[in-house]
Motif scaffolding. Structure first.
Motif, mmCIF file in Angstrom:
data_model
loop_
_atom_site.group_PDB
_atom_site.id
_atom_site.type_symbol
_atom_site.label_atom_id
_atom_site.label_comp_id
_atom_site.label_asym_id
_atom_site.label_seq_id
_atom_site.Cartn_x
_atom_site.Cartn_y
_atom_site.Cartn_z
ATOM 1 N N TYR A 179 44.642 51.047 24.106
ATOM 2 C CA TYR A 179 45.722 50.180 23.439
ATOM 3 C C TYR A 179 45.015 48.777 22.357
ATOM 4 O O TYR A 179 45.331 48.233 21.692
ATOM 5 N N TYR A 180 43.522 48.259 23.380
ATOM 6 C CA TYR A 180 43.314 46.602 22.625
ATOM 7 C C TYR A 180 42.452 46.920 21.029
ATOM 8 O O TYR A 180 42.375 47.793 20.715
ATOM 9 N N ARG A 181 43.325 46.045 20.948
ATOM 10 C CA ARG A 181 43.094 45.415 18.935
ATOM 11 C C ARG A 181 42.524 43.932 19.132
ATOM 12 O O ARG A 181 43.494 43.240 19.841
ATOM 13 N N ARG A 182 41.326 43.991 18.558
ATOM 14 C CA ARG A 182 41.069 42.081 17.802
ATOM 15 C C ARG A 182 40.760 41.858 19.435
ATOM 16 O O ARG A 182 40.267 41.677 20.434
ATOM 17 N N THR A 183 41.687 40.722 20.031
ATOM 18 C CA THR A 183 41.706 39.753 21.243
ATOM 19 C C THR A 183 42.139 40.602 22.556
ATOM 20 O O THR A 183 42.365 40.811 22.934
ATOM 21 N N ALA A 184 40.513 40.023 23.331
ATOM 22 C CA ALA A 184 40.465 40.244 24.826
ATOM 23 C C ALA A 184 39.960 39.284 25.972
ATOM 24 O O ALA A 184 39.063 38.617 25.270
ATOM 25 N N PHE A 185 40.817 39.086 26.826
ATOM 26 C CA PHE A 185 40.279 38.750 27.513
ATOM 27 C C PHE A 185 40.318 38.788 29.433
ATOM 28 O O PHE A 185 41.015 39.997 29.755
ATOM 29 N N GLU A 186 39.756 38.738 29.642
ATOM 30 C CA GLU A 186 39.822 38.252 31.169
ATOM 31 C C GLU A 186 39.588 36.884 32.032
ATOM 32 O O GLU A 186 39.072 36.412 31.338
ATOM 33 N N VAL A 187 40.076 36.933 33.313
ATOM 34 C CA VAL A 187 39.520 35.180 33.855
ATOM 35 C C VAL A 187 38.855 35.866 35.129
ATOM 36 O O VAL A 187 39.560 37.054 35.835
ATOM 37 N N HIS A 188 37.791 35.385 35.532
ATOM 38 C CA HIS A 188 37.253 36.458 36.426
ATOM 39 C C HIS A 188 36.914 34.618 37.744
ATOM 40 O O HIS A 188 37.187 33.616 37.303
ATOM 41 N N HIS A 189 36.534 35.050 38.900
ATOM 42 C CA HIS A 189 36.736 34.080 40.058
ATOM 43 C C HIS A 189 35.669 34.984 41.134
ATOM 44 O O HIS A 189 36.052 35.859 41.793
ATOM 45 N N ASN A 190 34.557 34.214 40.867
ATOM 46 C CA ASN A 190 33.153 34.174 41.256
ATOM 47 C C ASN A 190 32.695 34.187 43.066
ATOM 48 O O ASN A 190 32.545 35.248 43.173
ATOM 49 N N SER A 191 33.870 33.755 43.081
ATOM 50 C CA SER A 191 33.725 34.223 45.067
ATOM 51 C C SER A 191 34.381 35.500 45.731
ATOM 52 O O SER A 191 34.285 35.157 46.904
ATOM 53 N N ILE A 192 34.995 35.960 44.690
ATOM 54 C CA ILE A 192 35.893 36.979 44.817
ATOM 55 C C ILE A 192 34.299 38.214 45.729
ATOM 56 O O ILE A 192 35.359 39.390 46.094
ATOM 57 N N GLY A 193 33.636 38.108 44.744
ATOM 58 C CA GLY A 193 32.774 39.387 45.549
ATOM 59 C C GLY A 193 33.044 40.750 44.093
ATOM 60 O O GLY A 193 32.729 39.725 42.991
ATOM 61 N N ALA A 194 32.398 41.629 44.596
ATOM 62 C CA ALA A 194 32.502 42.287 43.303
ATOM 63 C C ALA A 194 33.897 42.646 42.319
ATOM 64 O O ALA A 194 33.514 42.927 41.030
ATOM 65 N N GLN A 195 34.928 42.566 43.326
ATOM 66 C CA GLN A 195 35.760 42.680 42.483
ATOM 67 C C GLN A 195 36.581 41.525 41.303
ATOM 68 O O GLN A 195 37.880 40.826 42.402
ATOM 69 N N SER A 196 36.248 40.949 40.506
ATOM 70 C CA SER A 196 35.776 39.033 40.289
ATOM 71 C C SER A 196 36.710 39.354 39.623
ATOM 72 O O SER A 196 37.187 38.438 39.359
ATOM 73 N N ALA A 197 37.478 40.644 38.345
ATOM 74 C CA ALA A 197 38.766 40.347 37.747
ATOM 75 C C ALA A 197 39.521 39.928 38.377
ATOM 76 O O ALA A 197 40.189 41.081 38.576
ATOM 77 N N LEU A 198 40.394 38.634 38.331
ATOM 78 C CA LEU A 198 41.791 38.583 38.650
ATOM 79 C C LEU A 198 42.712 39.130 37.318
ATOM 80 O O LEU A 198 43.946 39.589 38.175
#
Ligand code: HAM
Length: 461
Positions: free
Chosen positions: A300-319
């Motif tokens: 469903y996304y249009r235009r703006t898309a964003f993610e927050v990552h945290h590198n110290s939590i390993g492979a599942q880094s997308a918070l």
């Protein structure tokens, strides 16, 4: 004497009892082996928790912060059912989303033959509720947040990737103004900062308008037609080519590296929208990194898309993931209404908080523990305990104890004081109150106990 045959109804009953008994017998012998379903877990009273996920206090803390930060921004909490018609999600997340393609949705058929689903995300259900309750007549934007369990049938559940997990979700509905995208991202940044996260990165991109996606997908199909992609990426190339950019496969990543990115395909208006969102965020000093290849797993996304990552939590880094979804409400049968929102996975945020050294206050311990020294005192101490609970956290024993054993129990409860009651105290209408930290002991009259505790919590005893 005539022997009458046993009626069928009784035979059926006997046979069902027999089956039930054998079933219970089997259950009985295996009862100890029941465990939480794979990919799910229990959230325990904090003193029993062995992991941050299990620690009830941490959950309360997260929800308190979210409630405060979003509450101050006029975002109202909406609670939707866990069960929805499956169609709500198929229509919202889309036929080519990971949730539908990888069959991640838990579905069931009810007695009326309707296909229901355990929600695999909040947004579809929130939009269904928005339409059902006619929220389009409210002043825009309508700002809503949600919390609760989410279900995805992950093939290989692991840390940070569960079958039942929890999201905090936020939607700003009704405006296509880029200021709302920037506000949504700012709220997210403020919530995560207030939760104590330091090492997070907000990545901002744009997936463009539908025609931009069509053009970009066409470009990917043509360019990658003969490329040696992994099997997953080959599948994605057929159904949702943009998702090839998200491949975890090393050799796919090498191939993808040299490709044009979604941002290069934005039409003039989508580009202006993207620039405006960035300008607001820079004016408000919200640190974001532009990521020209963000693609989201939901259609469903249009235009703006964003993610927050945290590198110290390993492979599942997308918070957290989010973006704009103009067109979604229409596709579910509502009027033309734009919107933007996000959701973070609470488990992943709890992991990131731990990595960033965030500690949470322990749950309250009793200030006083009543010890009954004879049978008559059991009822007396419990009555006194109930009365004082209007003001303080109070605990008590349930049977008469010798003073040593009673004090031991009081100590184990974590209480500051133990109040002992036996024959002598009954005659004196009092309690022997012992400070379990200092060992000091005083006699306190029954009707003085409340004042004593009041003074002691102010540090005067
Ligand atoms: P999503 O990216 O699918 O977006 O999920 C949001 C977050 O949920 C992820 O960033 C991750 O932290 C968490 N998450 C996802 N799957 C799992 C899992 N199996 N185990 C643990 N955590 C997980 C959405 O759900 C959109 N509805 C967000 C949104 C709201 N967009 C607009 N409004």
């Amino acid at each position: 004497m005539k022997i009458r045959p046993i009626p069928n109804i009784l035979l059926n009953l006997y046979s069902s009892i027999f089956t039930l008994q054998s079933a219970l017998h089997v259950l009985d012998s295996t009862a100890m082996k029941f465990r939480a379903v794979k990919g799910t877990y229990d959230i325990l009273p904090s003193n029993l928790a062995k992991d941050v996920y299990e620690d009830q206090n941490r959950w309360h803390y997260v929800y308190e912060v979210v409630n405060r930060v979003l509450g101050h921004a006029g975002v109202k909490e909406l609670t939707t059912p866990v069960l929805e018609q499956a169609e709500v999600f198929v229509k919202s997340v889309g036929e080519s989303s990971d949730i539908v393609v990888q069959k991640e949705m838990y579905t069931l058929q009810d007695a009326g033959g309707r296909l229901l689903a355990l929600r695999p995300e909040f947004t579809g259900g929130v939009m269904r509720a928005f339409i059902e309750h006619g929220l389009h007549v409210q002043p825009m934007p309508v700002k809503l947040w949600n919390r609760g369990p989410i279900f995805r049938a992950e093939v290989q559940p692991q840390r940070g990737r569960f079958r039942q997990f929890h999201q905090v979700n936020c939607e700003i509905i009704g405006l296509d103004n880029p200021a709302t995208d920037a506000e949504a991202i700012t709220l997210l940044y403020n919530v995560l900062s207030e939760l104590g996260l330091k090492n997070m990165v907000v990545k901002l991109g744009s997936v463009g308008d539908p025609q931009d996606r069509v053009a970009y997908n066409q470009y990917l199909r043509e360019t990658l037609e003969h490329a040696k992609l992994s099997e997953t990426s080959r599948e994605r190339l057929k159904l949702n080519p943009m998702r090839v950019l998200d491949s975890k496969d090393k050799s796919d990543q090498e191939i993808v590296k040299v490709l044009k990115k979604p941002l290069e395909f934005l039409n003039t208006e989508a580009r202006a929208h993207f620039d405006a969102v960035q300008k607001y965020l820079s004016d408000w000093e919200i640190p974001v990194e532009v990521d020209d290849s963000i693609v989201r797993g939901l259609d469903y996304y249009r235009r703006t898309a964003f993610e927050v990552h945290h590198n110290s939590i390993g492979a599942q880094s997308a918070l957290c993931g989010g973006g704009r979804y103009d067109g979604l409400i229409e596709s579910l049968g509502g009027s033309k209404t734009p919107g933007v929102g996000w959701a973070f996975g609470v488990e992943r945020v709890l992991d990131a908080m731990q990595q960033d050294g965030v500690t949470v206050a322990e749950s309250s311990k009793p200030i006083l523990y009543f010890v009954a020294l004879d049978d008559e005192a059991v009822s007396e101490t419990m009555k006194a305990s109930f009365a004082l609970r209007n003001y303080h956290h109070i605990q008590h024993g349930y049977t008469a104890r010798k003073p040593g054993k009673g004090l031991q129990e009081a100590d184990r409860s974590g209480a500051t004081y133990a109040a002992l009651r036996g024959k002598v105290e009954r005659e004196n209408q009092s309690y022997q109150v012992k400070n379990l930290r200092s060992g000091e002991q005083v006699e306190v009259k029954e009707n003085e106990l409340k004042n004593f505790l009041e003074r002691s919590t102010k540090g005067e005893e």
